[in-house]
Enzyme design. Structure first.
Site, PDB file in Angstrom:
ATOM      1  N   GLY A 170      43.749  28.874  37.174  1.00 47.90           N
ATOM      2  CA  GLY A 170      44.972  28.954  37.977  1.00 47.90           C
ATOM      3  C   GLY A 170      45.364  30.399  38.228  1.00 47.90           C
ATOM      4  O   GLY A 170      46.315  30.902  37.609  1.00 47.90           O
ATOM      5  N   SER A 193      44.987  32.056  41.881  1.00 43.22           N
ATOM      6  CA  SER A 193      45.481  32.287  43.249  1.00 43.22           C
ATOM      7  C   SER A 193      46.792  31.555  43.517  1.00 43.22           C
ATOM      8  O   SER A 193      47.023  30.450  43.009  1.00 43.22           O
ATOM      9  CB  SER A 193      44.460  31.791  44.268  1.00 43.22           C
ATOM     10  OG  SER A 193      43.205  32.345  44.013  1.00 43.22           O
ATOM     11  N   GLU A 201      32.944  35.514  36.012  1.00 42.86           N
ATOM     12  CA  GLU A 201      32.740  34.579  37.121  1.00 42.86           C
ATOM     13  C   GLU A 201      31.734  35.165  38.116  1.00 42.86           C
ATOM     14  O   GLU A 201      30.807  34.486  38.550  1.00 42.86           O
ATOM     15  CB  GLU A 201      34.082  34.296  37.817  1.00 42.86           C
ATOM     16  CG  GLU A 201      33.967  33.275  38.943  1.00 42.86           C
ATOM     17  CD  GLU A 201      35.308  32.958  39.611  1.00 42.86           C
ATOM     18  OE1 GLU A 201      36.291  33.679  39.379  1.00 42.86           O
ATOM     19  OE2 GLU A 201      35.343  31.972  40.369  1.00 42.86           O
ATOM     20  N   SER A 236      36.771  37.903  48.066  1.00 39.08           N
ATOM     21  CA  SER A 236      36.051  37.856  49.348  1.00 39.08           C
ATOM     22  C   SER A 236      35.053  39.015  49.453  1.00 39.08           C
ATOM     23  O   SER A 236      35.096  39.972  48.676  1.00 39.08           O
ATOM     24  CB  SER A 236      37.062  37.946  50.494  1.00 39.08           C
ATOM     25  OG  SER A 236      37.656  39.232  50.477  1.00 39.08           O
TER      26      SER A 236
HETATM   27  C1  FAD Z   1      35.283  27.637  47.052  1.00 37.44           C
HETATM   28  C2  FAD Z   1      36.512  28.305  46.502  1.00 37.44           C
HETATM   29  C3  FAD Z   1      36.932  28.029  45.210  1.00 37.44           C
HETATM   30  C4  FAD Z   1      38.081  28.633  44.710  1.00 37.44           C
HETATM   31  N1  FAD Z   1      38.496  28.282  43.451  1.00 37.44           N
HETATM   32  C5  FAD Z   1      39.599  28.882  42.935  1.00 37.44           C
HETATM   33  C6  FAD Z   1      40.061  28.512  41.625  1.00 37.44           C
HETATM   34  O1  FAD Z   1      39.508  27.630  40.965  1.00 37.44           O
HETATM   35  N2  FAD Z   1      41.137  29.141  41.143  1.00 37.44           N
HETATM   36  C7  FAD Z   1      41.807  30.111  41.847  1.00 37.44           C
HETATM   37  O2  FAD Z   1      42.762  30.674  41.308  1.00 37.44           O
HETATM   38  N3  FAD Z   1      41.427  30.452  43.097  1.00 37.44           N
HETATM   39  C8  FAD Z   1      40.344  29.855  43.663  1.00 37.44           C
HETATM   40  N4  FAD Z   1      39.928  30.181  44.941  1.00 37.44           N
HETATM   41  C9  FAD Z   1      40.761  31.098  45.737  1.00 37.44           C
HETATM   42  C10 FAD Z   1      40.131  32.471  45.967  1.00 37.44           C
HETATM   43  O3  FAD Z   1      40.136  33.233  44.798  1.00 37.44           O
HETATM   44  C11 FAD Z   1      40.914  33.144  47.104  1.00 37.44           C
HETATM   45  O4  FAD Z   1      40.735  32.349  48.262  1.00 37.44           O
HETATM   46  C12 FAD Z   1      40.420  34.546  47.368  1.00 37.44           C
HETATM   47  O5  FAD Z   1      40.765  35.407  46.317  1.00 37.44           O
HETATM   48  C13 FAD Z   1      41.016  35.117  48.686  1.00 37.44           C
HETATM   49  O6  FAD Z   1      42.389  35.003  48.697  1.00 37.44           O
HETATM   50  P1  FAD Z   1      43.165  34.330  49.929  1.00 37.44           P
HETATM   51  O7  FAD Z   1      42.517  33.033  50.228  1.00 37.44           O
HETATM   52  O8  FAD Z   1      44.607  34.341  49.606  1.00 37.44           O
HETATM   53  O9  FAD Z   1      42.880  35.291  51.160  1.00 37.44           O
HETATM   54  P2  FAD Z   1      43.633  36.663  51.500  1.00 37.44           P
HETATM   55  O10 FAD Z   1      43.729  37.487  50.285  1.00 37.44           O
HETATM   56  O11 FAD Z   1      44.891  36.346  52.239  1.00 37.44           O
HETATM   57  O12 FAD Z   1      42.587  37.336  52.479  1.00 37.44           O
HETATM   58  C14 FAD Z   1      42.514  37.008  53.872  1.00 37.44           C
HETATM   59  C15 FAD Z   1      41.482  37.930  54.517  1.00 37.44           C
HETATM   60  O13 FAD Z   1      41.900  39.305  54.409  1.00 37.44           O
HETATM   61  C16 FAD Z   1      40.872  40.090  53.803  1.00 37.44           C
HETATM   62  N5  FAD Z   1      41.473  41.122  52.935  1.00 37.44           N
HETATM   63  C17 FAD Z   1      42.494  40.944  52.042  1.00 37.44           C
HETATM   64  N6  FAD Z   1      42.759  42.111  51.401  1.00 37.44           N
HETATM   65  C18 FAD Z   1      41.873  43.031  51.882  1.00 37.44           C
HETATM   66  C19 FAD Z   1      41.644  44.417  51.611  1.00 37.44           C
HETATM   67  N7  FAD Z   1      42.347  45.079  50.678  1.00 37.44           N
HETATM   68  N8  FAD Z   1      40.649  45.050  52.280  1.00 37.44           N
HETATM   69  C20 FAD Z   1      39.905  44.398  53.219  1.00 37.44           C
HETATM   70  N9  FAD Z   1      40.093  43.076  53.530  1.00 37.44           N
HETATM   71  C21 FAD Z   1      41.063  42.409  52.873  1.00 37.44           C
HETATM   72  C22 FAD Z   1      40.073  39.113  52.969  1.00 37.44           C
HETATM   73  O14 FAD Z   1      38.754  39.579  52.750  1.00 37.44           O
HETATM   74  C23 FAD Z   1      40.088  37.854  53.836  1.00 37.44           C
HETATM   75  O15 FAD Z   1      39.108  37.946  54.832  1.00 37.44           O
HETATM   76  C24 FAD Z   1      38.811  29.567  45.492  1.00 37.44           C
HETATM   77  C25 FAD Z   1      38.397  29.847  46.795  1.00 37.44           C
HETATM   78  C26 FAD Z   1      37.259  29.223  47.318  1.00 37.44           C
HETATM   79  C27 FAD Z   1      36.867  29.535  48.726  1.00 37.44           C
END
Ligand code: FAD
Length: 390
Positions: A124, A126, A241, A371
């Site tokens: 937990g 994100s 991870e 990402s």
């Molecule tokens: C298959 C899968 C499983 C997951 N499982 C879990 C889980 O079990 N537990 C959990 O806690 N989370 C989980 N996640 C969530 C994951 O950790 C987040 O989706 C990830 O960290 C990205 O955050 P966000 O989705 O809020 O995107 P955002 O942070 O909003 O990013 C949006 C876009 O902006 C870009 N971006 C953001 N900041 C920057 C920067 N500083 N420089 C350049 N580009 C940037 C990103 O690369 C992306 O393209 C999972 C995600 C996926 C896809």
């Protein structure tokens, strides 16, 4: 890097291979509840035979073997095409973090239950406004006597629907700079006030969840590491991870590539797909990527074997693997053409929707665990020592 195995390691491999050949669990059921029960049975069978937690200490239920034997375990599981272990978050993140940072009581309470799949874990971290910028998290925990009261929301929590424990990042000091006021808590998912709502993915599956916490009481004894010291533990978890999980995934993707190459030799596109020059180039590129990935993973493993812990170098593995995996699956879907959209075709070449399913699922691989953009920043700043991004 020494790529040879000792006679004892080879014996371990032979024994494991024979066990896996004799104990294949059969096809996985479709319905979630049955799939969970099936996954737990499979992991328990491995645990009872002494194959789960190969590298974990014996006193907590592990086998006490070397990291090389752990890698052999992953290689043989991939080779045998067995289902992945259901308690993935517990095995690849929760357990290693507890072994490094947990109290004796926490280790005794949790490690064996993780190995035997008696208790499933989820992560937990994100939140709706804290993904890449994880330290912006807002879920709050306020100390009240001997317990915290937790309020807030997490999102994208994989497999939370059947998890028993959650590694939860919470804000415990709202006045402190954002990285300094975070605590790493273990939360019982069956506690009053926890609500889990599934989210459907592009594949039609519901692995993801939103998790809501409304005045959930969590014993103070469930803090991992120091109060307000959770950021360092979170980073250690993410490094496990990125590195440990990627190692086994690159092995699984090699198995998928071998399957794709076999299909290309017989898949009809006027002539076998493997004879078509453009596809041939792409398949060869996928093989080269896969070999480069293998050696990169082994180089990182050598560093860990020499006494290191998973470090920022794991971002290289995670970045390269997730992007090469997507390229390979795009090639698979291109090769099977319009048939890729079918669940099955009469020749069995579409392999029951395998390729489109893998391709769609792989889109999340360049997002999960940070990402690609974030991995590039980590590599630039922490591996190459370049100036920080503004
Ligand atoms: C298959 C899968 C499983 C997951 N499982 C879990 C889980 O079990 N537990 C959990 O806690 N989370 C989980 N996640 C969530 C994951 O950790 C987040 O989706 C990830 O960290 C990205 O955050 P966000 O989705 O809020 O995107 P955002 O942070 O909003 O990013 C949006 C876009 O902006 C870009 N971006 C953001 N900041 C920057 C920067 N500083 N420089 C350049 N580009 C940037 C990103 O690369 C992306 O393209 C999972 C995600 C996926 C896809």
């Amino acid at each position: 890097m020494d790529l040879s195995y000792t006679p004892a390691e080879e014996r371990f491999r032979d024994e494991l291979r024979a066990w896996l050949d004799a104990h294949q669990p059969g096809a996985a059921p479709q319905a979630l509840a049955e799939w969970v029960a099936y996954g737990k049975r499979w992991q328990r069978a491995l645990y009872e035979a002494g194959w789960c937690g190969v590298h974990w200490p014996r006193e907590y239920g592990g086998r006490g073997a070397s990291l090389v034997e752990q890698i052999i375990f992953q290689e043989e599981m991939a080779r045998a095409g067995t289902p992945q272990l259901i308690n993935l978050a517990g095995l690849t993140m929760g357990g290693p973090v507890l072994i490094a940072h947990g109290t004796e009581a926490q280790k005794r309470r949790h490690l064996q239950a993780i190995l035997a799949a008696d208790e499933i874990w989820c992560q937990g971290f994100s939140e709706p406004n804290a993904g890449s910028d994880l330290a912006a998290l807002k879920t709050r925990a306020v100390l009240d006597g001997d317990s915290f009261v937790v309020t807030g929301q997490k999102v994208w929590t994989s497999f939370a629907r059947y998890a028993d424990w959650c590694m939860l990042l919470v804000r415990t000091d709202p006045q402190a700079p954002k990285h300094k006021g975070i605590t790493f808590l273990l939360v019982d998912m069956h506690s009053p006030g926890v609500t889990v709502r599934p989210l459907r993915q592009i594949t039609g599956e519901e692995d993801f969840n939103e998790v809501f916490f409304e005045d959930v009481r969590v014993p103070r004894a469930n803090v991992i590491g120091a109060l307000n010291g959770g950021w360092d533990i979170a980073i250690a978890t993410l490094m496990h991870e990125r590195q440990t999980l990627t190692f086994s995934r690159q092995l699984q993707s090699r198995v998928a590539l071998n399957r794709l190459l076999a299909l290309a030799r017989r898949y009809p596109r006027g002539r076998p797909a493997a004879a078509e020059p453009r596809l041939r180039q792409k398949l060869a590129a996928a093989y080269i990527d896969s070999e480069a990935m293998r050696y990169t993973a082994l180089r990182n493993l050598t560093r860990v074997l020499r006494g290191g812990t998973p470090g920022p170098e794991g971002s290289i593995e995670k970045l390269f693997w997730s992007e090469m995996y997507q390229r390979m699956l795009d090639t698979a879907v291109e090769m099977t053409g319009p048939f890729a959209q079918l669940v099955a075709d009469s020749a069995g070449a579409v392999e029951n929707g395998l390729w489109p399913h893998l391709m769609l699922y792989s889109r999340g691989r360049t997002i999960a665990a940070g990402s690609s953009e974030i991995q590039r920043n980590i590599i630039a700043e922490r591996v190459l020592g370049l100036p920080r991004a503004k």
